[in-house]
Design an enzyme around this catalytic site. Structure first.
Site, PDB file in Angstrom:
ATOM      1  N   THR A 157       0.831  -1.210   0.000  1.00  0.00           N
ATOM      2  CA  THR A 157       0.000   0.000   0.000  1.00  0.00           C
ATOM      3  C   THR A 157       0.867   1.261   0.000  1.00  0.00           C
ATOM      4  OG1 THR A 157      -1.660  -1.203   1.262  1.00  0.00           O
ATOM      5  CG2 THR A 157      -1.850   1.189   1.249  1.00  0.00           C
ATOM      6  N   GLU A 158       0.388   2.280  -0.713  1.00  0.00           N
ATOM      7  CA  GLU A 158       1.089   3.572  -0.755  1.00  0.00           C
ATOM      8  C   GLU A 158       0.116   4.671  -0.337  1.00  0.00           C
ATOM      9  OE1 GLU A 158       2.732   3.980  -4.674  1.00  0.00           O
ATOM     10  OE2 GLU A 158       4.078   2.253  -4.377  1.00  0.00           O
TER      11      GLU A 158
ATOM     12  N   TRP B 296       0.819   2.595   5.842  1.00  0.00           N
ATOM     13  CA  TRP B 296      -0.013   1.648   6.588  1.00  0.00           C
ATOM     14  C   TRP B 296       0.623   0.257   6.620  1.00  0.00           C
ATOM     15  CZ3 TRP B 296      -3.416   3.629   9.655  1.00  0.00           C
ATOM     16  CH2 TRP B 296      -4.048   4.817   9.312  1.00  0.00           C
TER      17      TRP B 296
ATOM     18  N   ARG C 106      -5.058 -13.747   3.858  1.00  0.00           N
ATOM     19  CA  ARG C 106      -6.512 -13.647   4.008  1.00  0.00           C
ATOM     20  C   ARG C 106      -7.098 -14.924   4.581  1.00  0.00           C
ATOM     21  NH1 ARG C 106      -6.933 -10.845  -1.886  1.00  0.00           N
ATOM     22  NH2 ARG C 106      -6.529  -8.711  -1.168  1.00  0.00           N
TER      23      ARG C 106
ATOM     24  N   LEU D 170     -23.765  -5.520  26.932  1.00  0.00           N
ATOM     25  CA  LEU D 170     -23.074  -5.026  28.127  1.00  0.00           C
ATOM     26  C   LEU D 170     -23.491  -3.608  28.496  1.00  0.00           C
ATOM     27  CD1 LEU D 170     -21.214  -7.522  27.419  1.00  0.00           C
ATOM     28  CD2 LEU D 170     -19.390  -6.222  28.511  1.00  0.00           C
TER      29      LEU D 170
ATOM     30  N   GLU E 265      -6.073  -6.110   3.708  1.00  0.00           N
ATOM     31  CA  GLU E 265      -6.124  -7.376   2.954  1.00  0.00           C
ATOM     32  C   GLU E 265      -7.318  -7.416   2.006  1.00  0.00           C
ATOM     33  OE1 GLU E 265      -3.888  -9.756   3.206  1.00  0.00           O
ATOM     34  OE2 GLU E 265      -2.800  -9.196   5.008  1.00  0.00           O
TER      35      GLU E 265
ATOM     36  N   PHE F 264     -14.090  -3.234 -11.425  1.00  0.00           N
ATOM     37  CA  PHE F 264     -13.081  -2.563 -10.597  1.00  0.00           C
ATOM     38  C   PHE F 264     -12.836  -1.126 -11.036  1.00  0.00           C
ATOM     39  CE2 PHE F 264     -12.280  -6.855  -9.450  1.00  0.00           C
ATOM     40  CZ  PHE F 264     -11.832  -6.789  -8.147  1.00  0.00           C
TER      41      PHE F 264
HETATM   42  C1  FAD Z   1      -4.067  -1.088  10.555  1.00  0.00           C
HETATM   43  C2  FAD Z   1      -3.730  -1.329   9.125  1.00  0.00           C
HETATM   44  C3  FAD Z   1      -2.657  -2.149   8.789  1.00  0.00           C
HETATM   45  C4  FAD Z   1      -2.308  -2.344   7.445  1.00  0.00           C
HETATM   46  N1  FAD Z   1      -1.205  -3.120   7.126  1.00  0.00           N
HETATM   47  C5  FAD Z   1      -0.781  -3.185   5.817  1.00  0.00           C
HETATM   48  C6  FAD Z   1       0.446  -3.856   5.491  1.00  0.00           C
HETATM   49  O1  FAD Z   1       1.089  -4.480   6.343  1.00  0.00           O
HETATM   50  N2  FAD Z   1       0.869  -3.824   4.204  1.00  0.00           N
HETATM   51  C7  FAD Z   1       0.186  -3.164   3.215  1.00  0.00           C
HETATM   52  O2  FAD Z   1       0.657  -3.148   2.079  1.00  0.00           O
HETATM   53  N3  FAD Z   1      -0.981  -2.513   3.514  1.00  0.00           N
HETATM   54  C8  FAD Z   1      -1.476  -2.518   4.786  1.00  0.00           C
HETATM   55  N4  FAD Z   1      -2.645  -1.835   5.100  1.00  0.00           N
HETATM   56  C9  FAD Z   1      -3.319  -1.088   4.055  1.00  0.00           C
HETATM   57  C10 FAD Z   1      -4.609  -1.713   3.561  1.00  0.00           C
HETATM   58  O3  FAD Z   1      -4.353  -2.878   2.844  1.00  0.00           O
HETATM   59  C11 FAD Z   1      -5.347  -0.649   2.742  1.00  0.00           C
HETATM   60  O4  FAD Z   1      -5.803   0.312   3.659  1.00  0.00           O
HETATM   61  C12 FAD Z   1      -6.500  -1.201   1.926  1.00  0.00           C
HETATM   62  O5  FAD Z   1      -6.028  -1.970   0.851  1.00  0.00           O
HETATM   63  C13 FAD Z   1      -7.421  -0.095   1.394  1.00  0.00           C
HETATM   64  O6  FAD Z   1      -6.696   0.908   0.774  1.00  0.00           O
HETATM   65  P1  FAD Z   1      -6.943   2.439   1.176  1.00  0.00           P
HETATM   66  O7  FAD Z   1      -6.922   2.563   2.664  1.00  0.00           O
HETATM   67  O8  FAD Z   1      -5.989   3.256   0.400  1.00  0.00           O
HETATM   68  O9  FAD Z   1      -8.415   2.755   0.745  1.00  0.00           O
HETATM   69  P2  FAD Z   1      -8.986   3.145  -0.784  1.00  0.00           P
HETATM   70  O10 FAD Z   1      -8.373   2.206  -1.736  1.00  0.00           O
HETATM   71  O11 FAD Z   1      -8.685   4.613  -0.929  1.00  0.00           O
HETATM   72  O12 FAD Z   1     -10.481   2.876  -0.585  1.00  0.00           O
HETATM   73  C14 FAD Z   1     -11.347   3.733   0.189  1.00  0.00           C
HETATM   74  C15 FAD Z   1     -12.784   3.188   0.068  1.00  0.00           C
HETATM   75  O13 FAD Z   1     -13.176   3.148  -1.318  1.00  0.00           O
HETATM   76  C16 FAD Z   1     -13.564   1.828  -1.677  1.00  0.00           C
HETATM   77  N5  FAD Z   1     -13.167   1.550  -3.054  1.00  0.00           N
HETATM   78  C17 FAD Z   1     -11.928   1.635  -3.629  1.00  0.00           C
HETATM   79  N6  FAD Z   1     -11.977   1.255  -4.904  1.00  0.00           N
HETATM   80  C18 FAD Z   1     -13.261   0.899  -5.161  1.00  0.00           C
HETATM   81  C19 FAD Z   1     -13.955   0.388  -6.290  1.00  0.00           C
HETATM   82  N7  FAD Z   1     -13.315   0.144  -7.451  1.00  0.00           N
HETATM   83  N8  FAD Z   1     -15.282   0.144  -6.189  1.00  0.00           N
HETATM   84  C20 FAD Z   1     -15.940   0.350  -5.022  1.00  0.00           C
HETATM   85  N9  FAD Z   1     -15.344   0.807  -3.896  1.00  0.00           N
HETATM   86  C21 FAD Z   1     -14.021   1.079  -3.978  1.00  0.00           C
HETATM   87  C22 FAD Z   1     -12.829   0.924  -0.701  1.00  0.00           C
HETATM   88  O14 FAD Z   1     -13.456  -0.340  -0.583  1.00  0.00           O
HETATM   89  C23 FAD Z   1     -12.901   1.744   0.570  1.00  0.00           C
HETATM   90  O15 FAD Z   1     -14.156   1.571   1.169  1.00  0.00           O
HETATM   91  C24 FAD Z   1      -3.067  -1.705   6.425  1.00  0.00           C
HETATM   92  C25 FAD Z   1      -4.179  -0.928   6.782  1.00  0.00           C
HETATM   93  C26 FAD Z   1      -4.524  -0.749   8.106  1.00  0.00           C
HETATM   94  C27 FAD Z   1      -5.715   0.100   8.455  1.00  0.00           C
END
Ligand code: FAD
Length: 386
Positions: free
Chosen positions: A134-135, A164, A245, A340, A365, A385
């Site tokens: 993730t970026e 993240w 997953r 609760l 994930e 997508f």
């Molecule tokens: C505590 C924590 C630990 C993590 N650990 C890791 C890690 O170890 N390594 C790593 O690489 N990442 C990690 N992540 C990142 C995580 O995998 C991402 O947050 C996740 O993939 C979602 O990306 P985003 O937060 O950028 O949300 P976005 O991609 O910006 O999405 C935001 C919202 O839009 C929705 N959305 C996006 N695209 C679409 C679409 N085409 N159609 C419909 N809805 C859509 C999403 O479902 C979401 O509800 C972690 C995240 C958290 C919170």
């Protein structure tokens, strides 16, 4: 047998699976439960200490073979995830990221030298790994990643940032995914390489007993052998995510079980209107519905685990499990919270912590929406997508 096991799923487990589960449950009771509320409140976790203890018990990369890994079945690994997450999702995340993401990437896609260099120490918990996909600007759509890796002579030079990333603030090695002229490739990046910086992400309201960070890669120069030779294209990191997953399918049930057990015991002890809360029909309806969902989730996890052990588990099937079990676990946590009453929001009980944690599990994930889209494509043949 747990009173929650309405369908006697217990009887479908082997003796070895039950033993592994018992060992992990004891470890969680001794080393996690007494401390985790404090870790959560303070937003810290003794990750290195825990990693060594988990390593001693063979929990890190436990479903992998060779290189010091335990070679356990997928079901045994799932049961371990369930027990760990009954303690805390953050603690389970430490183990998942180490074993299913960082170690699996090297085990599946690395060279023999890379495996020898990293895996035994990671299995022992002496070296902690993280997985950077993730970026800041690219989450659900990793294909659009901006981190670049370019050749310079025999070396690779990496530039970009990852956001993240679980375990990043404490990691010794990061598996970093970057775009090259030939497509996405993976690199094993020692965190002490010049140009690598990890910063903890502050003020998280979820998964607080887990260290999450940003990794900045500022023209990081790596030797040619840092690249994972078998990792070609985006399907390489996606194969790692499928592994992780599967653990989450089980793990989320652990958090839900802890909520359910807490709510059951509270409802039995607490009286209002002269009767235990558990004697009110509305409370029983809540408990019954939650127990039904929990048992369905367990059957689903076991089915997917057995498919994995037969080498027949497909990514879309894991999406069914991740989507359902995390969504239902979160619904169970919220419903248990109501049983609760005011105590449900107190840190004296684990429910609010589990509910808050599951918000992260719902998102990482692959978000619920992304798994819905995976299944939508499977059902209709159309990719929605983009
Ligand atoms: C505590 C924590 C630990 C993590 N650990 C890791 C890690 O170890 N390594 C790593 O690489 N990442 C990690 N992540 C990142 C995580 O995998 C991402 O947050 C996740 O993939 C979602 O990306 P985003 O937060 O950028 O949300 P976005 O991609 O910006 O999405 C935001 C919202 O839009 C929705 N959305 C996006 N695209 C679409 C679409 N085409 N159609 C419909 N809805 C859509 C999403 O479902 C979401 O509800 C972690 C995240 C958290 C919170």
């Amino acid at each position: 047998m747990s009173p929650l096991d309405l369908l006697d799923v217990e009887a479908s487990l082997t003796e070895e699976e039950r033993q592994i589960r018992a060992v992990v449950r004891r470890l969680v009771d001794d080393r996690v439960r007494p401390h985790v509320a404090g870790w959560y409140e303070e937003g810290r976790v003794p990750a290195r200490e825990l990693a060594r203890e988990f390593g001693r018990l063979g929990l890190l990369g436990m479903h992998l073979t060779g290189y010091g890994c335990a070679g356990a079945s997928a079901v045994a690994y799932g049961l371990a995830c369930l027990e760990l997450e009954a303690g805390d999702s953050g603690v389970r995340s430490l183990v998942s990221v180490q074993g299913s993401l960082a170690m699996y990437a090297i085990w599946r896609h690395g060279s023999e030298e890379q495996k020898q260099r990293w895996l035994p120490a990671m299995a022992a918990g002496e070296v902690i790994g993280c997985f950077g996909l993730t970026e800041p600007d690219h989450g659900s759509d990793p294909a659009s990643m901006a981190t670049r890796a370019r050749r310079d002579g025999d070396d690779w030079v990496l530039h970009g940032s990852k956001m993240w990333i679980t375990n990043a603030p404490v990691a010794d090695v990061a598996v970093i995914w970057a775009r090259t002229d030939e497509g996405v490739r993976g690199f094993a990046v020692p965190m002490d390489t010049p140009g690598v910086a990890a910063r903890e992400i502050p003020r998280k309201m979820s998964l607080r007993a887990s260290l999450t960070g940003e990794i900045v890669l500022d023209d990081v120069r790596l030797p040619a052998d840092a690249r994972l030779p078998g990792a070609i294209g985006l399907k390489a990191p996606l194969s790692c995510l499928t592994e992780a997953r599967h653990g989450i399918v089980w793990g989320a049930l652990g958090a839900a079980r802890d909520c359910l057990e807490t709510a059951l015991s509270y409802a039995t002890a607490r009286t209002q209107f002269g009767r235990p809360l558990a004697a009110f029909q509305l409370t029983q309806a809540k408990l019954a519905d939650m127990a039904v969902e929990w048992n369905k989730g367990l059957l689903l996890a076991l089915h997917l685990g057995r498919l994995a052990d037969a080498g027949a588990l497909r990514p879309a099937q894991v999406s069914v499990g991740k989507l359902n079990n995390v969504r239902e676990a979160l619904a169970i946590a919220r419903q248990c919270r109501t049983i609760l009453g005011a105590n449900g929001v107190s840190g004296e009980y684990p429910i609010m912590r589990h509910a808050n944690n599951l918000e992260s599990v719902l998102t990482y994930e692959g978000t619920s929406e992304i798994h819905q889209l995976v299944l939508g494509q499977q059902l209709t043949g159309f990719s929605a997508f983009a």
